[in-house]
Write an enzyme that holds these catalytic residues in place. Structure first.
Site, PDB file in Angstrom:
ATOM      1  N   HIS A 376       0.798  -1.234   0.000  1.00 59.16           N
ATOM      2  CA  HIS A 376       0.000   0.000   0.000  1.00 59.16           C
ATOM      3  C   HIS A 376       0.823   1.273   0.000  1.00 59.16           C
ATOM      4  O   HIS A 376       0.264   2.357   0.215  1.00 59.16           O
ATOM      5  CB  HIS A 376      -0.921   0.049   1.224  1.00 59.16           C
ATOM      6  CG  HIS A 376      -1.987  -0.984   1.219  1.00 59.16           C
ATOM      7  ND1 HIS A 376      -3.235  -0.765   0.703  1.00 59.16           N
ATOM      8  CD2 HIS A 376      -1.982  -2.260   1.653  1.00 59.16           C
ATOM      9  CE1 HIS A 376      -3.966  -1.860   0.846  1.00 59.16           C
ATOM     10  NE2 HIS A 376      -3.211  -2.786   1.418  1.00 59.16           N
ATOM     11  N   LYS A 567      -7.769  14.118   5.037  1.00 60.33           N
ATOM     12  CA  LYS A 567      -6.942  12.907   4.978  1.00 60.33           C
ATOM     13  C   LYS A 567      -5.875  13.055   6.048  1.00 60.33           C
ATOM     14  O   LYS A 567      -5.765  14.113   6.669  1.00 60.33           O
ATOM     15  CB  LYS A 567      -6.295  12.761   3.595  1.00 60.33           C
ATOM     16  CG  LYS A 567      -5.579  14.056   3.113  1.00 60.33           C
ATOM     17  CD  LYS A 567      -4.950  13.879   1.729  1.00 60.33           C
ATOM     18  CE  LYS A 567      -5.938  14.036   0.599  1.00 60.33           C
ATOM     19  NZ  LYS A 567      -5.917  12.956  -0.350  1.00 60.33           N
ATOM     20  N   ARG A 568      -5.071  12.004   6.291  1.00 62.44           N
ATOM     21  CA  ARG A 568      -3.974  12.146   7.235  1.00 62.44           C
ATOM     22  C   ARG A 568      -3.082  13.317   6.818  1.00 62.44           C
ATOM     23  O   ARG A 568      -2.917  13.602   5.628  1.00 62.44           O
ATOM     24  CB  ARG A 568      -3.158  10.846   7.297  1.00 62.44           C
ATOM     25  CG  ARG A 568      -3.887   9.722   7.999  1.00 62.44           C
ATOM     26  CD  ARG A 568      -4.233  10.091   9.436  1.00 62.44           C
ATOM     27  NE  ARG A 568      -3.051  10.150  10.244  1.00 62.44           N
ATOM     28  CZ  ARG A 568      -2.627   9.197  11.047  1.00 62.44           C
ATOM     29  NH1 ARG A 568      -3.339   8.081  11.182  1.00 62.44           N
ATOM     30  NH2 ARG A 568      -1.528   9.317  11.760  1.00 62.44           N
ATOM     31  N   LYS A 573       1.356  14.478   1.076  1.00 59.13           N
ATOM     32  CA  LYS A 573      -0.010  14.798   0.651  1.00 59.13           C
ATOM     33  C   LYS A 573      -0.187  16.300   0.398  1.00 59.13           C
ATOM     34  O   LYS A 573      -1.169  16.740  -0.166  1.00 59.13           O
ATOM     35  CB  LYS A 573      -1.020  14.315   1.687  1.00 59.13           C
ATOM     36  CG  LYS A 573      -1.030  12.783   1.857  1.00 59.13           C
ATOM     37  CD  LYS A 573      -2.026  12.342   2.899  1.00 59.13           C
ATOM     38  CE  LYS A 573      -1.963  10.856   3.222  1.00 59.13           C
ATOM     39  NZ  LYS A 573      -2.653  10.001   2.237  1.00 59.13           N
ATOM     40  N   THR A 675      -8.269   6.842  -1.677  1.00 60.23           N
ATOM     41  CA  THR A 675      -9.629   6.328  -1.759  1.00 60.23           C
ATOM     42  C   THR A 675     -10.622   7.440  -1.420  1.00 60.23           C
ATOM     43  O   THR A 675     -11.761   7.403  -1.870  1.00 60.23           O
ATOM     44  CB  THR A 675      -9.839   5.134  -0.795  1.00 60.23           C
ATOM     45  OG1 THR A 675      -9.258   5.462   0.473  1.00 60.23           O
ATOM     46  CG2 THR A 675      -9.186   3.880  -1.328  1.00 60.23           C
ATOM     47  N   LYS A 679     -14.448   8.661  -3.038  1.00 60.30           N
ATOM     48  CA  LYS A 679     -15.677   9.025  -2.320  1.00 60.30           C
ATOM     49  C   LYS A 679     -16.190  10.381  -2.811  1.00 60.30           C
ATOM     50  O   LYS A 679     -17.393  10.566  -3.047  1.00 60.30           O
ATOM     51  CB  LYS A 679     -15.421   9.084  -0.810  1.00 60.30           C
ATOM     52  CG  LYS A 679     -15.083   7.732  -0.209  1.00 60.30           C
ATOM     53  CD  LYS A 679     -14.443   7.837   1.178  1.00 60.30           C
ATOM     54  CE  LYS A 679     -13.702   6.533   1.478  1.00 60.30           C
ATOM     55  NZ  LYS A 679     -12.801   6.643   2.635  1.00 60.30           N
TER      56      LYS A 679
END
Ligand code: 26W
Length: 836
Positions: A376, A567-568, A573, A675, A679
């Protein structure tokens, strides 16, 4: 003895012939009343929503129970092949809404509660999220279970029942505070303790060699200290198909013998301390989603999960097949969710060798036919390694086996590439050095027949980079399985208004066949449909705006574009890039550069690992900027910024439905899949994003015109790295220059000198791995494109509709069908039918 066996009595089989409980309003109301008054002993003076919640949860659980048994019976009767999904994390969120949706009793429950003056929404709000995961990997596991139950595949999840889940996040003085999440404190009506299936897990001790009856040398693991693993089962209902699968979570418990021994030797307090140490194993989820190497307790957790789960399966196998393992590999598959459960490879070997008395080749053949591994992440720091020293101390027999696996593996490699010692060193499961390490990913690859990445780009990069030499050696193992999300939770449940509109337009099949959403394309130019779509979005934005006001005290005007990144918090990111854009917008407002302005509400949320300094600084920067912007009278509704505390599954259910613009802005080549992006897309948000992870596939599906692209590609990132000069990007870009100046001037940290120095330095660092400066310009331009598109209401509506319409590929139903087609090869099994 906690569980005394029955001696005189024998329970008759008729006991399992349960009456079928009604799914109608009055049956539900009756049972609710029974639980509320009789079982829980409450009445009209009850002021807490907890008891109504508990009573209705039991009522619903009863209705799952009979289906659960019939599913189990069907799997047993068919003696079918099964898959076990081993994961250290299952981010289940709340169970009640999901159970009602999948049983098809939302309206009935609502009416039944209404009958007693209760509002379903308020009652549901009493449920704690089951936050047994960090982020993507854990939530993916939860979506997989939902899809497997819906597809009626015999798949069971195995995980850990952490006493404390993911910490609750509070923001105090613009900083993250972690609060323990004792989610089980009020009990958990969705779990069923199964002490009859507990297992003994060994730690410590040493390996002893001995001769068996036939004179062969064998090994056994002795002088261990043992911990009990007690399973708790959670029902996983399929969508309106009577299937209920199982998630089995293990909880650590001290052994009785252990305590007695210590107690008898007079050391009572030591006995209690030892009991605590044993039970500590499942006390807390590690809140890190990149690296947690070296922590002994974490390795204990990993082995605890692997050993308990494999022993559980072998127990079931032997009950049915005795010591005949000839069919074992044809009937069982273990899917390893990242390397966290990869001790399983060595543990299965150990049991087959030492306890079943098998020869190496037979045991290895079974192991490598049953194990499959999913990777992952591409971040090298997330690749788990454990010092051999720690391994030897904690799991000595496992280490022996790993050495043997490695020796045999390396000898195969050297047959293929004779004399290539560099290659052997690079591929060795043991990393040599002053403190040798076990490379868990390599153990997982060598021990598995399948290795997959989670999006096309990610799987490609694994083959070219991280695992190149393994790909060269065994190319056929490698495959891709692009992630998904379950449309039951992430559209049907979380967005009832859109569900209604879609049902009305194309029927209800999409709930179990998401590709049906393409039919929406035919309506994209229909005025009335567009208007409805707009109304639905507005309603969802209203809901989100209320959440933001309650949790952040910031007013979001629903006419603005809702621009969201949740998100984290992680440097790769690039929440930092997002906030730089906010600062740039603020700067424009202050300079009066507001021609054709589009009002914007920026929402950011997510947890930082407690020890991750940079991530915590980024949270602080976001909150500080939010305070300045929101309190500046001259800004008004032009720009609002909020950081939503304690981002979690149940918050996302409201957030994704109310979002216009979804931020997926990681440095290309770093986000394995994502992911959250799916959504948002499903709920009609438009993505602004880089060509990273599943964004690429999202853009392929939605079409270039309906995706706002910016930034370097993965290969350009690598190229640019060679001589990267961030200061030049700043110097040559007036907007960037002004943004940095404003940030460096201390405007956002008036009484906190130097608070953001680490951040500004990282942007200017020529070795910044996340290349924030390199993508600044194209990001700002892309945001402008987004704003323009949004201001053209018709155009935006079309983009929104087409995003939903093209999201069919991102259902975990599709993902699970692919895992099943290529890896598991399970047959669909229907629950047994009760004879009347
Ligand atoms: C050792 C601690 C640790 C814990 C979790 C290391 C690594 C992890 C995970 C690999 C982090 C994770 O959640 N990865 C995410 O997995 C998602 C599901 O496949 C992907 O969509 C995300 O891109 C990936 O970051």
């Amino acid at each position: 003895m906690a569980f005394q066996p029955l001696k005189k009595s024998k329970i008759k089989k008729s006991v399992i012939k349960m009456k079928t409980l009604g799914l109608d309003t009055s049956s539900i109301a009756n049972d609710f009343q029974q639980y509320f008054c009789h079982t829980l002993g409450r009445d009209q003076t009850c002021f807490s929503s907890h008891y109504p919640y508990e009573a209705i949860a039991y009522t619903i659980r009863d209705r799952l129970m009979e289906r659960w048994k019939r599913t189990r019976h069907a799997y047993e009767k068919n003696d079918c092949k099964r898959t076990f999904y081993l994961s250290m994390e299952f981010l289940m969120g709340r169970a009640m809404g999901n159970a009602m949706l999948n049983l098809g009793i939302e309206n009935e429950v609502e009416e039944a509660l209404h009958h007693f003056g209760l509002h379903l929404e308020e009652v549901m709000d009493s449920e704690h999220d089951a936050g047994l995961g960090n982020g993507g990997l854990g939530r993916l596991a939860a979506c997989f279970l939902d899809s497997c139950a819906t597809l009626q595949l015999p798949v069971r999840g195995f995980g850990i029942r952490y006493e404390y889940g993911m910490f609750r996040q509070r923001i105090e003085n613009c900083e993250q505070i972690e609060i323990p999440d004792h989610w089980l404190r009020d009990g958990n009506p969705w779990e069923l303790e199964r002490p009859e299936y507990q297992q003994t897990i060994q730690f410590g001790g040493y390996t002893e060699h001995y001769r068996d009856d036939k004179g062969n040398t064998r090994a056994r693991w002795v002088s261990t200290y043992d911990v009990m693993a007690v399973p708790y089962d959670i029902p996983i209902p399929g969508y309106r198909n009577n299937t209920v699968n199982t998630l089995r979570l293990w909880s650590a418990k001290a052994t009785d013998e252990f305590n007695l021994e210590e107690f008898n030797s007079g050391s009572y307090t030591e006995a209690v301390a030892a009991k605590n140490a044993a039970e500590n194993i499942t006390m807390v989820l590690y809140p890190n989603d990149t690296s947690e190497n070296g922590k002994e307790l974490r390795l204990r957790q990993q082995y605890f999960l692997a050993s308990a789960s494999i022993k559980d399966i072998l127990r079931e196998w032997k009950e049915k097949h005795g010591n005949d393992f000839s069919q074992f590999a044809d009937k069982n598959c273990f899917q390893l969710n990242d390397t966290h459960p990869s001790c399983s490879v060595a543990e299965l070997m150990r049991i087959l060798l030492d306890e079943q008395g098998m020869e190496w080749d037979e045991a290895w053949s079974i192991t490598t036919k049953t194990m499959a591994y999913t990777n992952h992440t591409l971040l090298p720091e997330a690749l788990e390694k454990w010092s051999t020293q720690l391994f030897k101390q904690l799991l000595p027999r496992l280490l022996d086996i790993i050495y043997e696996i490695n020796a045999r593996f390396l000898s195969e490699v050297s047959c293929r590439w004779p004399g290539d010692s560099e290659r052997l060193k690079a591929m060795s499961i043991i990393e040599e050095g002053p403190d040798p390490q076990v490379r868990m990913a390599y153990l997982a690859i060598v021990g598995s027949f399948s290795v997959n990445g989670v999006a096309e780009l990610h799987s490609q990069l694994l083959k070219e980079g991280l695992f190149k030499q393994f790909y060269d050696f065994t190319p056929d193992k490698f495959n891709n399985k692009t992630n998904g999300v379950t449309q039951r939770r992430w559209l049907a449940w979380c967005n009832p208004a859109l569900k209604k509109l879609i049902n009305h337009t194309i029927g209800k099949e999409w709930v179990v066949d998401l590709d049906q959403l393409t039919q929406l394309k035919a309506h994209v130019n229909n005025k009335k449909f567009q208007q409805h779509w707009h109304q639905v979005k507005l309603q969802n934005k209203q809901r989100l705006s209320e959440l933001v006001f309650n949790d952040c005290g910031v007013k979001f005007d629903t006419d603005s574009i809702f621009d969201v990144q949740v998100k984290r918090i992680h440097e790769y990111k690039r929440q930092l890039l997002n906030i730089l854009h906010v600062i740039h917008l603020y700067d424009r407002i202050k300079r009066g550069d507001t021609k054709n302005w589009v009002n914007r509400c920026v929402l950011i949320g997510g947890k930082s690992a407690p020890g991750y300094y940079m991530a915590k600084s980024i949270i602080k920067l976001i909150c500080n900027v939010a305070n300045v912007v929101n309190n500046d009278k001259s800004v008004g509704d032009l720009l609002k910024v909020a950081f939503i505390p304690n981002y979690r599954v149940s918050a996302m259910e409201i957030i994704c439905a109310g979002t216009d613009l979804s931020e997926q802005i990681s440095t290309a080549g770093k986000e394995a899949s994502g992911t959250g992006n799916m959504k948002f897309m499903m709920n009609g948000a438009v993505t602004i994003g880089t060509l990273d992870g599943a964004n690429i596939e999202i853009r392929e599906e939605a079409g270039e015109d309906n995706f706002i692209l910016f930034g370097l590609t993965a290969s350009e990132v690598e190229e640019t790295k060679k001589n990267y000069n961030p200061e030049a990007y700043i110097r040559n870009d007036d907007d960037f220059m002004r943004t940095m100046k404003l940030l460096e001037s201390g405007h956002f940290n008036q009484f906190e000198l130097g608070a953001f120095d680490a951040i500004t330095h990282s942007i200017k660092n020529p070795y910044d791995p996340w290349m924030v400066a390199a993508d600044f310009r194209t990001y700002i331009d892309a945001q402008k494109v987004a704003a323009e598109a949004f201001s053209d209401k018709k155009r935006w509506l079309k983009m929104s509709i087409l995003n939903t319409a093209c999201s069919g590929r991102f259902s975990t139903d599709r993902t699970m069908m692919e895992y099943n087609r290529d890896i598991w090869k399970l047959k669909k099994i229907l629950p047994t039918v009760e004879k009347k």
